[in-house]
Write a protein that holds these residues in place. Structure first.
Motif, PDB file in Angstrom:
ATOM      1  N   UNK A   1     -46.212  59.527 -18.453  1.00  0.00           N
ATOM      2  CA  UNK A   1     -45.694  60.513 -17.493  1.00  0.00           C
ATOM      3  C   UNK A   1     -44.497  61.279 -18.049  1.00  0.00           C
ATOM      4  N   UNK A   2     -43.848  60.740 -19.106  1.00  0.00           N
ATOM      5  CA  UNK A   2     -42.713  61.465 -19.699  1.00  0.00           C
ATOM      6  C   UNK A   2     -43.171  62.640 -20.551  1.00  0.00           C
ATOM      7  N   UNK A   3     -44.439  62.644 -20.920  1.00  0.00           N
ATOM      8  CA  UNK A   3     -44.889  63.640 -21.893  1.00  0.00           C
ATOM      9  C   UNK A   3     -44.778  65.049 -21.311  1.00  0.00           C
ATOM     10  N   UNK A   4     -44.451  65.976 -22.182  1.00  0.00           N
ATOM     11  CA  UNK A   4     -44.431  67.375 -21.782  1.00  0.00           C
ATOM     12  C   UNK A   4     -45.864  67.881 -21.829  1.00  0.00           C
ATOM     13  N   UNK A   5     -46.468  68.220 -20.668  1.00  0.00           N
ATOM     14  CA  UNK A   5     -47.874  68.636 -20.687  1.00  0.00           C
ATOM     15  C   UNK A   5     -48.109  69.925 -21.450  1.00  0.00           C
ATOM     16  N   UNK A   6     -47.016  70.639 -21.745  1.00  0.00           N
ATOM     17  CA  UNK A   6     -47.179  71.892 -22.492  1.00  0.00           C
ATOM     18  C   UNK A   6     -47.050  71.676 -24.003  1.00  0.00           C
TER      19      UNK A   6
ATOM     20  N   UNK B   1     -29.583  46.852 -20.566  1.00  0.00           N
ATOM     21  CA  UNK B   1     -29.765  48.140 -21.233  1.00  0.00           C
ATOM     22  C   UNK B   1     -28.600  48.431 -22.176  1.00  0.00           C
ATOM     23  N   UNK B   2     -28.883  49.203 -23.195  1.00  0.00           N
ATOM     24  CA  UNK B   2     -27.826  49.593 -24.130  1.00  0.00           C
ATOM     25  C   UNK B   2     -27.556  51.088 -24.060  1.00  0.00           C
ATOM     26  N   UNK B   3     -28.313  51.793 -23.229  1.00  0.00           N
ATOM     27  CA  UNK B   3     -28.138  53.246 -23.108  1.00  0.00           C
ATOM     28  C   UNK B   3     -28.344  53.644 -21.649  1.00  0.00           C
ATOM     29  N   UNK B   4     -27.750  54.773 -21.259  1.00  0.00           N
ATOM     30  CA  UNK B   4     -27.840  55.165 -19.843  1.00  0.00           C
ATOM     31  C   UNK B   4     -29.196  55.723 -19.408  1.00  0.00           C
ATOM     32  N   UNK B   5     -30.126  55.872 -20.329  1.00  0.00           N
ATOM     33  CA  UNK B   5     -31.443  56.381 -19.925  1.00  0.00           C
ATOM     34  C   UNK B   5     -32.268  55.213 -19.390  1.00  0.00           C
ATOM     35  N   UNK B   6     -32.028  54.855 -18.136  1.00  0.00           N
ATOM     36  CA  UNK B   6     -32.691  53.675 -17.577  1.00  0.00           C
ATOM     37  C   UNK B   6     -34.190  53.881 -17.397  1.00  0.00           C
TER      38      UNK B   6
END
Lengths: 298, 260
Positions: B132-137, B90-95
């Motif tokens: 699943x990351x999507x904001x349902x709103x 990875x290159x960023x902490x958002x695993x």
């Protein structure tokens, strides 16, 4: 909801508890999350926004890599700043360690040798982070497994020098004090007293409590792992009481990341934390907003 | 007495990182003279960092591709994850976003050559995870049909093409995990090209449905590349009405009134 973190117990909020965290729970006075978990996942951020409406929030970063010789990523700081502007957390913290090197991010709090060179690097990075985030950062003492042969400072001296140079605060992780001391052949009580004696009282903005496990190595040696996967141990509670006796009331987080138990287990540990704070320094006044942080003499 | 030349902080970080990720022997050889055994041996302490790094990466990847883990087992997956981490760290902490290259990596892995469906399964798992990351709103992209009506895509809308019926394979894995091992029938592993659409429903649940290739192209053109319906390639004009009907019937898109 006011954003100041009360000098009482809080818990680390993880995804499986997003729903239950919305219910008022005795002992849970504030929440802390890893911001990295909410930077991509907009669905999770919806849950966090709801939780934030009910309780004060602290952001505990793991990815700024404050010890990196290459500096702190501007992109990471910008994204964290955006989240801070939206959620208005009471506290923001990261670790005295590095996790970015050779262009890669490694999900571990890799240790720094406490040298003059490292102090220069960390101080420069903390300055840059505080400027970009527009606020004070708390820097946490990590759990240490490696012992560099030659260092210019011990850990309390290094952190005290960092505080003096940058104006940052300290997140004193009591479990890490115990783990580091045990793994590097020090007396945990002596190491704790070093922190308490060398750090300005007002610099310690938060305390962490967590569990650790013992790994028995093939060599027959024993190593403590800071895995946040079990209840706070008796020895760590004893260190906590010693710290709180000196420091007074400090916002204290019960932190779990692995083998996450039911919410009520976290709440029970938070209540135990509040009981320590109350026993040593008297209860917080009921009926007053927690944000006022008023305590009664014990 | 042999003096040890000092190690710069840059070298320390480069070597510690190289050892933790790749187990680089030259890196540990440079580090060890600068470490004490107190009381745990320096070699053991270094190994703990390497184990922590790979354990965290394996865990992050496993969360994104749970069906792959169930199909290959923990031990095989651990080896695969470690190889992938070394090849694509990875290159960023958002695993939670790391691992997008796993399907291609699996497809090229000699050890996976006998499992041609595995890369598709990884792509399917990853698609579900991304939705699943999507904001349902958050309203998804909209296509204004008339001044009064628009087609609005659900949050997280995505299209995936696979060479295997991995939706059925995933269902079978779930059944097998619940005790019905007979659900994992061999024919599920045979090649059977499929297109899927994914979206985040209003109740925040992740949905998936099989669609035909033509509808997949329409969705991609209208909502994922923001082009106009007439630009959908290689679709006869006489089929556009039929496709439009299928589109409107698809729960992943909604016909909404935009009249003020």
């Amino acid at each position: 909801m006011a954003n100041r973190i009360p000098a009482a117990a809080g818990v680390g909020l993880r995804f499986p508890h997003h729903g239950v965290a919305l219910r008022p729970t005795p002992g849970v006075n504030w929440l802390e999350v890893h911001p990295e978990n909410y930077l991509l996942d907009r669905g999770a951020l919806v849950h966090l926004r709801r939780a934030r409406e009910h309780l004060p929030l602290s952001l505990h970063a793991v990815g700024l890599s404050l010890g990196s010789v290459d500096g702190v990523s501007r992109h990471s700081l910008q994204r964290l700043r955006t989240l801070i502007d939206e959620l208005e957390p009471g506290l923001v913290s990261d670790h005295l360690s590095f996790s970015v090197a050779n262009g890669h991010y490694l999900p571990d709090l890799l240790p720094l040798p406490y040298t003059e060179e490292a102090l220069e690097v960390v101080a420069k990075n903390v300055d840059a982070a505080q400027e970009a985030l527009g606020r004070q950062l708390l820097v946490e003492n990590p759990s240490v497994y490696l012992a560099p042969a030659a260092q210019d400072f011990d850990e309390p001296d290094f952190l005290a020098a960092l505080v003096k140079r940058t104006g940052c605060g300290v997140l004193l992780d009591i479990n890490n004090v115990f783990v580091t001391a045990t793994n590097t052949g020090q007396d945990p009580n002596v190491l704790l007293q070093g922190f308490l004696a060398k750090l300005p009282r007002e610099a310690i903005g938060e305390i962490h409590l967590a569990g650790h496990t013992t790994r028995h190595l093939d060599s027959g040696q024993r190593l403590l792992l800071d895995d946040h996967g079990s209840k706070v141990g008796d020895a760590v509670w004893a260190l906590y009481r010693a710290a709180i006796a000196v420091l007074g009331r400090v916002p204290t987080l019960v932190e779990w990341d692995n083998h996450l138990p039911e919410w009520q287990v976290l709440a029970a540990e938070a209540l135990q934390t509040d009981a320590v704070l109350d026993a040593l320094h008297g209860p917080m006044l009921e009926g007053l907003p927690l944000a006022f942080d008023v305590t009664v003499p014990g | 007495m042999i003096s040890v030349p000092p190690l710069s902080l840059a070298q320390w970080q480069s070597d510690l990182s190289a050892f933790a990720l790749h187990g680089a022997a030259d890196a540990s050889a440079r580090l060890l003279p600068h470490l004490k055994n107190s009381p745990v041996s320096a070699e053991a302490a270094l190994a703990v960092h390497a184990a922590c790094v790979h354990s965290a990466l394996r865990s992050a990847l496993a969360q994104r591709v749970p069906t792959v883990v169930a199909l290959v087992g923990e031990a095989f997956f651990a080896t695969m994850a470690e190889s992938y981490a070394r090849a694509h760290p990875p290159t960023a902490p958002q695993l939670s976003g790391w691992g997008e290259g796993l399907p291609v990596f699996i497809a090229a892995m000699p050890a996976c050559a006998a499992y041609p469906w595995l890369a598709d399964m990884a792509a399917f798992d990853l698609a579900l995870d991304r939705v699943a990351w999507a904001d349902p709103e958050d309203t998804g992209p909209a296509l204004q049909l008339t001044p009064e009506m628009a087609l609005v895509a659900s949050p997280g809308l995505a299209v995936l093409r696979c060479r295997h019926a991995v939706d059925r394979l995933r269902d079978a894995v779930a059944e097998a995990t619940s005790g019905n091992e007979a659900a994992l029938a061999a024919e599920l592993l045979e090649a059977a090209p499929r297109c899927y659409v994914f979206w985040c429903a209003e109740d925040a649940a992740v949905r998936c449905r099989e669609i035909n290739e033509a509808l997949a192209e329409v969705l991609e053109t209208l909502f994922l590349s923001y082009a106009a319906l007439e630009t959908v390639p290689e679709i006869p004009a006489e089929r556009l009405a039929e496709l439009a009907e299928a589109l409107v019937a698809l729960p992943a898109v909604r016909l909404v009134s935009t009249a003020s």
